[in-house]
Design a protein around this motif. Structure first.
Motif: not given
Lengths: 278, 309
Positions: A90-91, A94-95, A98, A100, A102, A104, A106, A154
């Motif tokens: 799930l994480a 999007p990483l 997309f 965003t 946020f 980097k 993260f 992740i």
């Protein structure tokens, strides 16, 4: 280092001799484990059993001594691996897909967390678990194990998602599928071997971990094999080395099998599939 | 977004579009939530409470267990004044240098280099033997190491073959025993890292040096090592971090003893917190360990920076 030159052949011979010596050194501590497990009167010395016997194994393979702890090990390992894999996918999606602001921080945070010594965290984790009443809870331990392997999971999963070409998803996007649906029906099936690698990786780590369940789980009914072997060592170790070795081997086999599967998997997805099929 | 430049900022259509875009952005980041929650509760929570707890007199039992009070830097002051702590720091450094920085790295590099020049069957045998010690559950390899170094163990059996009456290694040389055991257990990681790194060194370069008459050792240290120095620093950092948190191996083999002769920081934190119920004191040690780990981890991601995008 060509074989034809005389110096090359000499180098090869020297290398082989040194390599074999190192191999013997690395095998030496394991010899005792195997020999003692088949010896009904095993000591700490590595000696050939007079008459090899399976008695150590039959004495150890009882419900209270090993079945319950091994089942707990399975619950903890499979539970934490499952949670880790689902949350990591799930994480990672999007990483990977997309961009965003946020992302980097993260990813840096995740990478940073992979380096933190989990051992050092067990004292504060224990006091936290005391405060919220999670001590001796299998579920609490499973979630902590999942969280502690999540950063590396992740990281690994994102690399696998990066490897799935986005062009395949664009078709699904065109047809109006939501991103979660695309993830489920396009990306996940394509990265199944990668997911297997992450799952097995977390499973092996949780299965082999001693310190986390040793601190967080107190009653024998909840403890996994790692802790019950240690307790067995404390109570019977001095008299029953053979049983200790037999128990250790039984407990190690699943991890060894999984490692063979995962290392074959490095050769490619088809290799992993082949190994799983047997 | 060249079209938006011509549109007035207060255009209703654009405002709607930004709203939609923002909503989509939030929706897209939503799947990150479970991981953030898990990490916040189970990793960040304990770290923060560790920092806080190290400034209190909290204990597992007694009055302080109910209402821990704020004691400022008392735990840290006591820590540095107590004889146990500086000793544990030194032993931890010795353990990390002996078993990781020197032991695992040198043996791992040696194995990786030899496997390139040795036969493939021999390399496969060595690889399996080295990896076996690493893949086994930590408690099992700890037992195996305990048996190996104990007075009647395999090591002394082997030594008696050449007429040497070996000592009780775990009592006489506890640090040496746990360092050797950790080299045995952890070398596989360095071996795998260096094997992969050496595979990326183009053979033409070393061959050219061979033509020019450079000896094997010269080729290795002047050409190969500089070419894989990225892998070397990454590996040094990772093995240091792994070794910093080694607990089970030492706990089973020597339990930190005899006395405190092999009590590294993780063992000291465990003993203080759980054996002597000094939770605040143990937490202070844990906090210091976390800080050291954080510093190394920070240096490590600085080195890895280009790979994040």
């Amino acid at each position: 280092m060509s074989l034809s030159s005389p110096s090359g052949r000499g180098l090869r011979l020297t290398s082989n001799v040194v390599l074999l010596l190192i191999a013997l050194t690395f095998i030496a501590p394991l010899v005792w484990l195997v020999l003692a497990s088949f010896n009904s009167r095993a000591s700490l010395s590595a000696e050939l059993p007079g008459t090899p016997t399976l008695r150590n194994f039959t004495e150890v393979l009882t419900p209270a001594l090993s079945f319950v702890p091994l089942w707990n090990s399975f619950l903890i390992s499979a539970g934490s691996a499952l949670i880790t894999v689902v949350v990591a996918i799930l994480a990672a999606y999007p990483l990977s897909r997309f961009k965003t602001r946020f992302n980097k921080p993260f990813l840096y945070g995740v990478l940073f967390a992979t380096g933190l010594p989990i051992t050092a965290m067990m004292v504060p984790v224990y006091s936290l678990f005391v405060r919220v009443g999670l001590v001796d809870s299998l579920l609490g331990t499973i979630f902590f194990m999942a969280a502690s392997s999540l950063p590396i999971a992740i990281w690994m999963t994102k690399n696998f998602v990066d490897g799935v070409p986005a062009s395949l998803e664009e078709a699904a996007w065109m047809d109006g599928a939501s991103s979660m649906r695309t993830l489920r029906s396009v990306v996940v099936p394509l990265m199944r071997p990668g997911i297997a690698v992450v799952f097995i990786y977390v499973f092996i780590h949780s299965w082999g971990n001693f310190f986390i369940p040793f601190v967080l789980l107190l009653s024998p009914a909840n403890q996994p094999a790692a802790v019950s072997i240690y307790t067995f060592f404390g109570e019977n170790g001095a008299i029953a080395y053979g049983q200790l070795a037999a128990y250790s081997l039984v407990y190690s086999i699943p991890v060894l099998v999984l490692y063979v599967i995962i290392s074959r998997g490095v050769g490619g997805p088809s290799a992993l599939a082949g190994a799983v099929k047997g | 977004m060249t079209s938006s430049a011509t549109t007035p900022a207060d255009h209703p259509l654009r405002a709607r579009r930004t709203r939609v875009l923002r909503a989509r952005k939030v929706a897209r980041s939503l799947p990150l939530l479970p991981s953030i929650v898990l990490i916040a509760i189970f990793l960040l929570g304990p770290i923060i409470s560790s920092f806080y707890g190290s400034f209190t007199n909290s204990a597992l039992t007694g009055a302080a267990a109910q209402n821990p009070s704020f004691v400022g830097f008392d735990n840290y002051v006591n820590l540095f004044k107590s004889p146990g702590f500086p000793g544990a720091v030194i032993l931890t450094i010795v353990f990390i240098f002996g078993s990781a920085v020197i032991g695992q790295n040198v043996v791992g590099m040696l194995l990786a280099a030899l496997m390139r020049s040795g036969g493939s069957v021999v390399s496969a045998i060595v690889g399996t033997a080295v990896v076996a010690a690493w893949v086994l559950p930590e408690i099992v390899s700890a037992f195996a190491a305990y048996a190996f170094f104990s007075e009647q163990g395999t090591l002394n059996n082997l030594l008696s073959l050449v007429g040497i009456d070996g000592p009780n290694w775990l009592f006489t040389f506890p640090m040496l025993s746990v360092i050797l055991a950790n080299i045995w257990r952890g070398t596989a990681f360095s071996m795998l890292v260096y094997s992969a790194a050496l595979q990326d060194v183009p053979p033409e370069i070393t061959e050219a040096a061979e033509m020019d008459g450079a000896s094997g050792a010269k080729r290795f240290f002047l050409i190969t090592v500089p070419m894989i120095r990225g892998s070397i620093s990454t590996n040094l950092m990772l093995t240091t971090l792994q070794t910093l948190s080694v607990f089970t191996l030492i706990f089973v083999m020597t339990a930190g003893g005899p006395g405190t002769a092999s009590t590294t920081l993780p063992l000291l934190a465990y003993q203080e917190a759980f054996k002597f119920s000094q939770l605040g004191y143990g937490t202070a040690i844990a906090t210091i360990l976390l800080l050291v780990g954080a510093v190394f981890s920070f240096i490590y991601i600085r080195a890895l920076k280009p790979e994040v995008d």
